[in-house]
Write a protein that holds these residues in place. Structure first.
Motif, PDB file in Angstrom:
ATOM      1  N   GLN A 259      -5.777   1.189   4.742  1.00 15.48           N
ATOM      2  CA  GLN A 259      -4.858   1.095   3.605  1.00 15.48           C
ATOM      3  C   GLN A 259      -5.316   2.037   2.505  1.00 15.48           C
TER       4      GLN A 259
ATOM      5  N   LEU B 299      -5.242   2.310  -1.215  1.00 18.45           N
ATOM      6  CA  LEU B 299      -5.025   1.312  -2.269  1.00 18.45           C
ATOM      7  C   LEU B 299      -4.919   1.884  -3.676  1.00 18.45           C
TER       8      LEU B 299
ATOM      9  N   ALA C 100       0.846  -1.189   0.000  1.00 16.74           N
ATOM     10  CA  ALA C 100       0.000   0.000   0.000  1.00 16.74           C
ATOM     11  C   ALA C 100       0.885   1.244   0.000  1.00 16.74           C
TER      12      ALA C 100
ATOM     13  N   LEU D 149      -9.071  -1.202  -7.546  1.00 16.26           N
ATOM     14  CA  LEU D 149      -8.629  -1.886  -6.315  1.00 16.26           C
ATOM     15  C   LEU D 149      -8.374  -3.375  -6.538  1.00 16.26           C
TER      16      LEU D 149
ATOM     17  N   ARG E 181      -3.932  -5.699  -4.192  1.00 13.20           N
ATOM     18  CA  ARG E 181      -4.064  -5.602  -2.734  1.00 13.20           C
ATOM     19  C   ARG E 181      -2.707  -5.822  -2.073  1.00 13.20           C
TER      20      ARG E 181
END
Length: 363
Positions: free
Chosen positions: A194, A196, A65, A260, A263
């Motif tokens: 996070q 992202l 991230a 997204l 990850r």
């Protein structure tokens, strides 16, 4: 009587002779049929072509991230309200949780009262100082008391503000780690946060490639969750030092991630594109037979009025999607069997199935 017996013998002889002749003819026909060569198998071919490939440096890495923290509390307190859902998208400054602050607010009222009293004393003594009715030292002491009261009020307000936990940046929350009414010591984890989009991919390459790397260089990333998709990014940072244990240089590239799909923690295959393109011979993967003795293909050649398939050993190289680079064994323009090579042997006659025949066969 004798004549009748001879007649029967003649009829039986004729019948047996006819059956023998019929069987003989049938056997000869089968022999003739099996003695004919089998029809040539049909194959599809592809022409060896040159393609401009951009050379790459391949490695593996991890998605990280661009910003990621475990949100926690700076001061201790009891959870009074939880104002987020697990997995929610939040904005910077959005309230996530509130701790009980009733006692702090009561203390703040007392401190504000002390501040007002100190302010009154300063204003009164300032007027007396003009008339020399109070010493300068006494006035300075009262002024310091006002500054101290203001600092205590400011400190208590900061403590109360810290009991409202807010998102430090835009991002997506993880799973909630607290419960309503729970007492949280200082630094207790509340929820992971996070950012992202974008994300980083961190990877390493051997030190011998350092001179070929630069910031802004394009990288292509593949992940196991979506193996057919290619994510493109650019190198943002190159470590100034070399790892003494592995002799690798650490690299960080930045990737846009609007949907997204990437990850943090994902395993990534990273290809760093080099600026110089190279011309290579390529073939589809299905045209090559791979085995422990080497890679082979069937090259189609014309000999008289026949089309023959010749087995040839090759050396293959890099793979790009369905195409494989051919390092040696073939020349530009040669025709290679693309499908149907399983039923072929060395120098076997074949019939090439063109596109029209293939469409008709599929129908």
């Amino acid at each position: 009587m004798v004549a009748r017996l001879l007649l029967v013998i003649l009829l039986l002889g004729a019948l047996i002779g006819g059956l023998a002749f019929f069987k003989y003819s049938q056997i000869q026909a089968e022999i003739a049929m099996f003695s004919q060569p089998p029809p040539a198998p049909t194959v599809r071919v592809v022409t060896v072509e040159t393609t401009n490939w951009q050379p790459t440096l391949n490695s593996v890495g991890s998605i990280e991230a661009i910003q990621g923290v475990n949100v926690n509390n700076e001061v201790a307190g009891q959870v009074r309200a939880i104002e987020f859902e697990s997995g929610a998208i939040v904005q910077r400054g959005q309230v996530l949780a509130r701790l009980a602050d009733d006692v702090d607010r009561a203390e703040l009222e007392g401190l504000e009262a002390a501040e007002r009293l100190a302010q009154i004393k300063v204003e009164r003594n300032r007027a007396l100082l003009k008339d020399r009715a109070v010493a300068q030292g006494d006035f300075d002491e009262i002024s310091a008391q006002l500054d101290q009261a203001r600092a205590l009020v400011k400190s208590k307000r900061a403590t109360i503000e810290k009991k409202t936990i807010r998102a430090p940046f835009d991002g997506q929350l993880g799973i909630r780690l607290i419960n309503l009414g729970q007492f949280l010591p200082e630094g207790s984890p509340i929820v992971a946060l996070q950012n992202l989009d974008p994300v980083y991919v961190d990877y390493a390459l051997p030190e011998r490639h350092l001179a070929r790397l630069s910031t802004g260089q394009t990288v292509q990333v593949r992940i196991a969750a979506d193996p057919e998709r290619i994510f493109e990014g650019v190198i943002e940072a190159i470590s100034p030092g070399i790892d003494r244990g592995t002799r690798n240089v650490r690299i960080r590239a930045r990737l846009e991630n609007p949907d997204l799909a990437l990850r943090p923690g994902m395993f990534a295959r990273v290809a760093t594109l080099l600026p110089v393109e190279q011309e290579v011979l390529t073939l589809p993967r299905e045209a090559i037979t791979f085995n422990t003795y080497g890679d082979t293909v069937f090259v189609v050649r014309e000999e008289g009025d026949q089309t023959l398939a010749e087995r040839r050993q090759i050396v293959s190289g890099d793979v790009r999607d369905d195409q494989i680079a051919i390092l040696s064994g073939l020349s530009v323009g040669e025709r290679v069997v693309r499908s149907g090579q399983v039923k072929l042997s060395q120098n076997q006659a074949v019939r090439i199935l063109d596109d029209e025949d293939a469409e008709g066969a599929s129908e």
